[in-house]
Design an enzyme around this catalytic site. Sequence first.
Site, PDB file in Angstrom:
ATOM      1  CG  HIS A 182      -0.357   0.152   2.533  1.00 32.71           C
ATOM      2  ND1 HIS A 182      -0.001  -0.926   3.324  1.00 32.71           N
ATOM      3  CD2 HIS A 182      -0.036   1.255   3.248  1.00 32.71           C
ATOM      4  CE1 HIS A 182       0.512  -0.485   4.472  1.00 32.71           C
ATOM      5  NE2 HIS A 182       0.504   0.834   4.447  1.00 32.71           N
ATOM      6  CG  ASP A 211      -0.018  -4.298   2.381  1.00 33.83           C
ATOM      7  OD1 ASP A 211       0.520  -3.685   1.437  1.00 33.83           O
ATOM      8  OD2 ASP A 211      -0.358  -3.746   3.445  1.00 33.83           O
ATOM      9  N   GLY A 291       3.324   5.189   9.424  1.00 33.08           N
ATOM     10  CA  GLY A 291       4.746   5.376   9.141  1.00 33.08           C
ATOM     11  C   GLY A 291       5.554   4.124   9.429  1.00 33.08           C
ATOM     12  CB  SER A 293       3.012   1.174   6.567  1.00 34.81           C
ATOM     13  OG  SER A 293       1.760   1.227   7.191  1.00 34.81           O
ATOM     14  CB  SER A 308      -0.147  -5.208   6.469  1.00 38.09           C
ATOM     15  OG  SER A 308      -1.269  -4.851   5.688  1.00 38.09           O
TER      16      SER A 308
END
Length: 339
Positions: A182, A211, A291, A293, A308
């Site tokens: 993402h 993801d 952040g 992620s 994720s």
Amino acid sequence: MQRDLGLTADQARDRVAGQARATELESRLSGALSSSFGGAWYDAASNRLVVGVTDAAKVAQVTAAGAQAKIVAHSQRSLDGAKAALDQFAAPASVTGWYVDTMANRLVVEVNAASRDAAADRFANAARALTDAVSVVEVGAVPVPLYNVRGGDAWYGPGFRCSVAFSATDSRGGKHYITAGHCTEGGGAASGYNQVAQGTINGSTFGAGGDFGKVDVTSSQWTLTGKVNHYGGADVSVKGSTETAVGGSICRSGSTTGWHCGTVQAKNQTVNYPQRTVRGLTRTNVCAEPGDSGGSWITGTQAQGITSGGSGNCTSGGTTFFQPINKALSSFGLRLVTS
């Protein structure tokens, strides 16, 4: 030394021993010669130390100590002093560096040949005002800082920040790192934690397939590492990607909240995010925040996955899901970089 200097094993051992003797001898002679000391260097051909002296009367002293003497015009002290004085000047971008060349008995100012300008010449003249032992050398390559790609560190795309999961290489030796899909959906250029350009976003899966995303590291300033940022502790080495069991302990590294640990609660969870439904994620009781992620998940030295999303925060606690790393690697045809 066999590979880079063309030495046999015996020659390498002899050189190391000779350098050790030269280092000890230089320490003694530099003090004994005082202001007459003109620098010293190891001569590989003779496997001996060469010592510069500004006073010919000191040659016998150097020879008696076991070194080879060479008469020079400038003392090491005077050259070092000139270099220290030059360090106080602001250098233009067209000057790439300066140093004392002991073997040449000179203060060398390096200038970028492609961008040499009046400012570079003024800087060189400032050096000449300090000593007459100045050489200006034009160079074709401009030095740049070198940085490491490390799991858990920040990376930046167009208008956002995410975190690095793990470094990986392809079959042709290309450099990459894995992060959250993402984060990479929009493509574009990528830069590192320090905003220095790294390369290009080139791959994204965010949905039923998982993801995970990929950044191609094309800048020579960046080196891939098999490390994860511990945020306050020593970097954690990555040595493989054996998946841990449900109930097992696990830790996460991310650029917003750093290092946090917990346990694996379930595997192959389908998560219905507002944007879309993602399958195949692992559920944990570890906290995370925006952040983080794309950041690393690891158990011991074994890479586990890529942050994720989730709920909660690192103040009150929460649930966080990660994408297992092995699926991401196999989907992109990449091999994990290990320590």
